[in-house]
Design an enzyme around this catalytic site. Structure first.
Site, PDB file in Angstrom:
ATOM      1  N   ASP A  78      40.576  50.283  49.144  1.00 42.19           N
ATOM      2  CA  ASP A  78      40.171  51.683  49.262  1.00 42.19           C
ATOM      3  C   ASP A  78      39.161  52.005  48.172  1.00 42.19           C
ATOM      4  O   ASP A  78      38.958  51.208  47.258  1.00 42.19           O
ATOM      5  CB  ASP A  78      41.380  52.629  49.233  1.00 42.19           C
ATOM      6  CG  ASP A  78      42.148  52.585  47.928  1.00 42.19           C
ATOM      7  OD1 ASP A  78      41.990  51.599  47.172  1.00 42.19           O
ATOM      8  OD2 ASP A  78      42.919  53.522  47.656  1.00 42.19           O
ATOM      9  N   TYR A  80      36.908  53.489  44.971  1.00 42.10           N
ATOM     10  CA  TYR A  80      37.187  53.841  43.581  1.00 42.10           C
ATOM     11  C   TYR A  80      37.589  55.308  43.518  1.00 42.10           C
ATOM     12  O   TYR A  80      37.062  56.149  44.251  1.00 42.10           O
ATOM     13  CB  TYR A  80      35.961  53.607  42.713  1.00 42.10           C
ATOM     14  CG  TYR A  80      35.521  52.152  42.636  1.00 42.10           C
ATOM     15  CD1 TYR A  80      36.329  51.192  42.046  1.00 42.10           C
ATOM     16  CD2 TYR A  80      34.288  51.752  43.151  1.00 42.10           C
ATOM     17  CE1 TYR A  80      35.923  49.862  41.970  1.00 42.10           C
ATOM     18  CE2 TYR A  80      33.878  50.429  43.069  1.00 42.10           C
ATOM     19  CZ  TYR A  80      34.705  49.488  42.483  1.00 42.10           C
ATOM     20  OH  TYR A  80      34.301  48.179  42.413  1.00 42.10           O
ATOM     21  N   PHE A  91      33.464  48.041  46.845  1.00 45.15           N
ATOM     22  CA  PHE A  91      33.234  47.428  45.532  1.00 45.15           C
ATOM     23  C   PHE A  91      32.004  47.956  44.811  1.00 45.15           C
ATOM     24  O   PHE A  91      31.809  47.679  43.632  1.00 45.15           O
ATOM     25  CB  PHE A  91      33.142  45.893  45.640  1.00 45.15           C
ATOM     26  CG  PHE A  91      34.410  45.255  46.114  1.00 45.15           C
ATOM     27  CD1 PHE A  91      35.524  45.187  45.287  1.00 45.15           C
ATOM     28  CD2 PHE A  91      34.495  44.740  47.399  1.00 45.15           C
ATOM     29  CE1 PHE A  91      36.699  44.608  45.728  1.00 45.15           C
ATOM     30  CE2 PHE A  91      35.675  44.159  47.851  1.00 45.15           C
ATOM     31  CZ  PHE A  91      36.780  44.086  47.014  1.00 45.15           C
ATOM     32  N   HIS A 201      42.365  39.557  45.423  1.00 44.04           N
ATOM     33  CA  HIS A 201      41.489  40.675  45.065  1.00 44.04           C
ATOM     34  C   HIS A 201      40.848  40.409  43.705  1.00 44.04           C
ATOM     35  O   HIS A 201      41.474  39.811  42.825  1.00 44.04           O
ATOM     36  CB  HIS A 201      42.305  41.970  45.024  1.00 44.04           C
ATOM     37  CG  HIS A 201      41.486  43.211  45.017  1.00 44.04           C
ATOM     38  ND1 HIS A 201      40.962  43.736  43.860  1.00 44.04           N
ATOM     39  CD2 HIS A 201      41.075  44.009  46.028  1.00 44.04           C
ATOM     40  CE1 HIS A 201      40.281  44.837  44.160  1.00 44.04           C
ATOM     41  NE2 HIS A 201      40.323  45.028  45.452  1.00 44.04           N
TER      42      HIS A 201
END
Length: 237
Positions: A78, A80, A91, A201
């Site tokens: 999801d 930031y 990202f 991740h």
């Protein structure tokens, strides 16, 4: 309230169709009850609290990367959840904010993988998106300061459909699944038509459990070259 629902749906359609109409075509049936509920939820929540990314940037990934131009899909989790970071690309952050830890780890793996000690000055990944890298989060919005806060409002249905239409209509797409939520999508991707690379991740909590050393950037370019497609210039940030 119907006006607001139609208004936000038009934002999605316009954004998706600005570069090429095919996004609109493949997702034309997605104006479903669950999707309207998401848009209604966001329209009411934004009146009470800060939601990221800003409304006009929720679908940035579709605006920059035209459907027929997709070569690679990088699937995140999801957005930031701090002010001015998220802008609709997984990202990626706006280029005037500090590079977050997950992206620093992505840059670290990229530099190691391709043996290039490039000095990344910002975290905006528009350059990847313009080369055919769809930077898609599985969840497209988040409440300020509360990671995962919109994980139950229906975005998973939408992003499943996005992956479904890519899987159905395109061939030879390279899916980079980073993290548990992303890897959960593996069952809706046909590995006979596409390529799937999985890793943990890039968060500092998990990067050492399979992200570092995955070499997804060089592997992706090898797969693109094998298909006679232009490789990604990962240092074009």
């Amino acid at each position: 309230m119907l006006f607001k629902q139609n208004y936000y749906y038009k934002i999605l359609v316009f954004t998706m169709s600005k570069n090429v109409l095919y996004w609109r075509d493949v997702l034309k049936d997605e104006k479903k009850k669950y999707f309207l509920k998401i848009l209604y939820f966001l329209s009411t929540e934004r009146l009470k609290r800060d939601i990221y990314p800003p409304n006009k940037e929720v679908f940035t990934a579709f605006h920059i990367t035209a459907f027929n131009d997709i070569k690679v899909v990088i699937l995140g989790q999801d957005p930031y959840y701090r002010y001015n970071q998220a802008h609709g690309l997984a990202f990626s952050v706006n280029n005037n904010v500090t590079i977050p830890p997950s992206l620093k780890n992505i840059y670290k793996e990229l530099s190691t993988d391709l043996s290039n000690s490039y000095n990344f000055k910002h975290g905006c990944l528009n350059g990847w998106a313009k080369q055919g890298v769809l930077l898609l989060n599985t969840i497209l919005t988040v409440e300020s300061g509360k990671p995962g806060s919109h994980s139950q409002i229906g975005w998973q249905n939408f992003t499943d459909m996005v992956i479904h239409v890519i899987n159905k209509n395109l061939n030879g797409i390279i899916f980079l699944l980073w993290g548990r939520l992303s890897r959960n999508k593996v069952n809706i991707i046909d590995s006979n038509k596409h390529y799937i690379l999985q890793a943990s991740h890039p968060s500092p909590l998990s990067a050492y459990h399979g992200f570092f050393g995955c070499r997804h950037f060089s592997k992706t370019n090898q797969l693109l070259i094998m298909q006679n497609k232009k490789p990604i210039n990962w240092f074009c940030i």
